[in-house]
Motif scaffolding. Structure first.
Motif, mmCIF file in Angstrom:
data_model
loop_
_atom_site.group_PDB
_atom_site.id
_atom_site.type_symbol
_atom_site.label_atom_id
_atom_site.label_comp_id
_atom_site.label_asym_id
_atom_site.label_seq_id
_atom_site.Cartn_x
_atom_site.Cartn_y
_atom_site.Cartn_z
ATOM 1 N N UNK A 114 49.886 19.710 96.228
ATOM 2 C CA UNK A 114 51.005 19.335 95.357
ATOM 3 C C UNK A 114 50.445 18.898 94.005
ATOM 4 N N UNK A 115 50.924 19.557 92.945
ATOM 5 C CA UNK A 115 50.411 19.268 91.613
ATOM 6 C C UNK A 115 49.163 20.053 91.258
ATOM 7 N N UNK A 116 48.670 20.894 92.186
ATOM 8 C CA UNK A 116 47.475 21.693 91.919
ATOM 9 C C UNK A 116 47.720 22.755 90.865
ATOM 10 N N UNK A 117 46.649 23.144 90.185
ATOM 11 C CA UNK A 117 46.761 24.061 89.054
ATOM 12 C C UNK A 117 47.314 25.426 89.446
ATOM 13 N N UNK A 118 47.071 25.874 90.683
ATOM 14 C CA UNK A 118 47.491 27.215 91.081
ATOM 15 C C UNK A 118 48.474 27.185 92.254
#
Length: 288
Positions: free
Chosen positions: A38-42
């Motif tokens: 969650x909130x990761x770049x990809x």
């Protein structure tokens, strides 16, 4: 699989994301967590669910894995006997298994492993068409579990280095014990074993110690994370984990504790298979 990864991820470097095969052949580990968390770049490009559909679509069929087959020197149609069963690793192809649905009792099994004047030792020869495979030596009422890899794997592409045009031979010791049918008059607790049809499991139609272990793991995962890994056999009441569910399950000490606390008794017809030798040589043979 390379083309499938390209279609799924486009131009994003594969080193940034878990590849498709990571979920198709899920092994209980996870890489690149930050990229898909969650909130990761990809995260918007990650495969976050529907893993069982990918597993069904991209795993090889029997005919794509297994070539010619011989039993005691007699050829037989491979895919008539190597049938799909549910295991800890997902669907596998099993020979002479009670879990294939083809046989209801041990007496119906087509291939006998007992050493006697009619059948000899029991000699199975199979041509494998892939190199990245796990090959188990298990009894008719056993399936691969989380812990069986260390004890029962005959050929492992990681440790045995399966290579083309190589002949592998495993020597097995088989010890069979059984409980008389009259023991049904005793309670399961007193006799210390269950017959096949004395099945109390939720996720298997037949009882054995190994299916009990897998069943316990499913229930432990559901209890802690409200889902189970898509590779494990389970009924429709238990949902497959999505990405966040897998993160919940991986290395979860509470799940390990709950699954170990489950009591699985032996089958009343027990076959113990031991690996006593292993050889390999170059040049594939068609029969033994």
């Amino acid at each position: 699989m390379h083309e499938a990864n390209k279609n799924a991820f486009g131009d994003i470097a594969s080193s940034h994301l878990p590849k498709l095969e990571h979920f198709v052949f899920f092994d209980g580990t996870m890489r690149y967590i930050e990229a898909c968390d969650v909130g990761g770049a990809f995260r918007d490009r990650c495969i976050l669910n529907n893993y069982s559909e990918y597993m069904t679509k991209f795993r090889s069929s029997c005919s794509e894995i297994i070539g010619s087959c011989y039993y005691n020197g007699v050829e037989f149609p491979c895919c008539d006997e190597f049938l799909s069963i549910g295991t800890y690793h997902g669907p596998c192809f099993a020979f002479n298994s009670l879990f294939s649905g083809k046989y209801k009792t041990r007496d119906q099994l087509s291939f006998k492993i007992n050493r006697n004047t009619d059948y000899g030792y029991g000699n199975l020869s199979v041509e494998l068409l892939h190199t990245g495979l796990l090959v188990y030596g298990l009894s008719q009422d056993a399936v691969p579990t989380k812990d069986s890899s260390r004890q029962y794997v005959l050929v492992n592409s990681a440790s045995k280095s399966i290579v083309p045009a190589t002949y592998y031979k495993a020597f097995l010791s088989v010890e069979e014990t059984f409980t008389d049918e009259n023991a049904r008059l005793m309670s399961i607790e007193n006799r210390g074993c269950r017959f096949y049809d004395e099945n109390h499991l939720q996720h298997s139609k037949i009882y054995s110690m190994s299916t009990c272990e897998n069943d316990c793991l499913v229930e432990a995962q559901r209890s802690v994370c409200n889902c189970t890994v898509h590779t494990l056999p389970h009924n429709k009441e238990v949902r497959d984990c999505d990405y966040d569910g897998l993160l919940c399950i991986i290395d979860n000490a509470l799940i390990a504790q709950k699954s170990r606390s489950c009591r699985c008794v032996s089958s009343c017809f027990d076959v113990e298979v031991k690996i006593i030798g292993f050889t390999n040589s170059t040049g594939m043979r068609n029969e033994m």
